[in-house]
Enzyme design. Structure first.
Site, PDB file in Angstrom:
ATOM      1  N   HIS A   1      -4.223  -5.828  -8.937  1.00 40.14           N
ATOM      2  CA  HIS A   1      -5.053  -4.747  -8.783  1.00 40.14           C
ATOM      3  C   HIS A   1      -6.781  -5.564  -8.999  1.00 40.14           C
ATOM      4  CE1 HIS A   1      -6.741  -0.678  -8.002  1.00 40.14           C
ATOM      5  NE2 HIS A   1      -7.611  -1.049  -8.990  1.00 40.14           N
TER       6      HIS A   1
ATOM      7  N   MET B   1       0.842  -1.058  -0.100  1.00 46.25           N
ATOM      8  CA  MET B   1      -0.131   0.064   0.098  1.00 46.25           C
ATOM      9  C   MET B   1       0.670   1.314   0.039  1.00 46.25           C
ATOM     10  SD  MET B   1      -2.894  -1.357  -0.211  1.00 46.25           S
ATOM     11  CE  MET B   1      -4.054   0.229   0.250  1.00 46.25           C
TER      12      MET B   1
HETATM   13  C1  GRF Z   1      -5.524  -7.984  -3.262  1.00 47.36           C
HETATM   14  O1  GRF Z   1      -7.049  -7.799  -3.558  1.00 47.36           O
HETATM   15  C2  GRF Z   1      -4.754  -7.197  -4.133  1.00 47.36           C
HETATM   16  O2  GRF Z   1      -5.533  -7.280  -5.330  1.00 47.36           O
HETATM   17  C3  GRF Z   1      -4.880  -5.832  -3.719  1.00 47.36           C
HETATM   18  O3  GRF Z   1      -4.742  -5.996  -2.243  1.00 47.36           O
HETATM   19  C4  GRF Z   1      -5.190  -7.331  -2.081  1.00 47.36           C
HETATM   20  C5  GRF Z   1      -4.189  -7.874  -1.419  1.00 47.36           C
HETATM   21  O4  GRF Z   1      -4.709  -8.947  -0.744  1.00 47.36           O
HETATM   22  N1  GRF Z   1      -3.856  -4.949  -4.291  1.00 47.36           N
HETATM   23  P1  GRF Z   1      -3.648 -10.053  -0.045  1.00 47.36           P
HETATM   24  O5  GRF Z   1      -2.824  -9.416   0.791  1.00 47.36           O
HETATM   25  O6  GRF Z   1      -2.843 -10.724  -1.285  1.00 47.36           O
HETATM   26  O7  GRF Z   1      -4.206 -11.216   0.457  1.00 47.36           O
END
Ligand code: GRF
Length: 201
Positions: free
Chosen positions: A110, A91
């Site tokens: 994404h 993030m």
């Molecule tokens: C996923 O939905 C991804 O597409 C987005 O953030 C989420 C991360 O989930 N960028 P995780 O940490 O891989 O379970």
């Protein structure tokens, strides 16, 4: 020689787990050599450690600037002799210098069919727009957020009565399928970034 991959996370790590599982299959052209989280409490750190993968925390709050934070990540990637970076729920937005350095070697996932619904609260955006189809996208990371050339996509229906939870769960199944596929394509040289386009060969 397998490509050495670093996965950058901030949270749960379910895509990390999908990538780890794919790398454990016969003949997969990549291995996860490092996991980096900017959050010490990211659940994905335990996913990495359970798989015996070195996992480091580099808290962005410890750095005065985006550039300094990215330099620390870059140093970690260089130390681990990383070839490819996969962002999976990471993030933070990168500095231009970091993106330029890793351009063509850095993927992101994404949870929408880009270019629709960039940024955050993606599933809420999709529900608000009333789309009948959503999905997920793996793309090369470029300077502009959620905008790089597309390597893989998958679509799912948006069903009447869907909530953010039900839609995100349906999309997540596809994320776990296409991220390993996209990593395979990049690691084996079947896709490359050329003049701002994803070129498949
Ligand atoms: C996923 O939905 C991804 O597409 C987005 O953030 C989420 C991360 O989930 N960028 P995780 O940490 O891989 O379970």
């Amino acid at each position: 020689m397998k490509k050495r991959v670093a996965v950058l996370i901030s949270g749960r790590g379910s895509n990390l787990k999908a990538l780890i599982d794919a790398c454990a299959t016969t003949d997969f052209p990549a291995e996860i050599a490092l996991v980096v989280s900017n959050k010490a409490d990211a659940a994905g750190l335990a996913v990495a450690r359970d798989a015996g993968i070195p996992a480091v925390v580099i808290p962005h709050v410890d750095f005065a600037s985006r550039e300094a934070f990215d330099s620390a990540i870059d140093a970690g990637l260089e130390r681990a002799r990383i070839d490819i970076v996969c962002e999976a729920g990471f993030m933070r937005i990168h500095s231009d210098a970091f993106v330029r350095k890793w351009e063509g070697k850095m993927l992101n996932i994404h949870p929408s069919l880009l270019p629709a619904f960039k940024g955050i609260r993606v599933h809420q955006q999709a529900l608000d727009a009333g789309v009948k189809i959503s999905g997920c996208t793996v793309h090369f990371i470029v300077a502009e957020l959620d905008s790089g050339p597309i390597v893989a996509q998958a679509a799912v229906p948006v069903l009447p009565g869907d909530s953010v939870e039900s839609l995100s769960a349906r999309v997540l199944v596809e994320e776990h399928r296409i991220y390993p596929e996209a990593l395979r394509l990049l690691a084996e040289g079947s896709v490359r970034l050329e003049n701002g386009r994803a070129v498949f060969c």
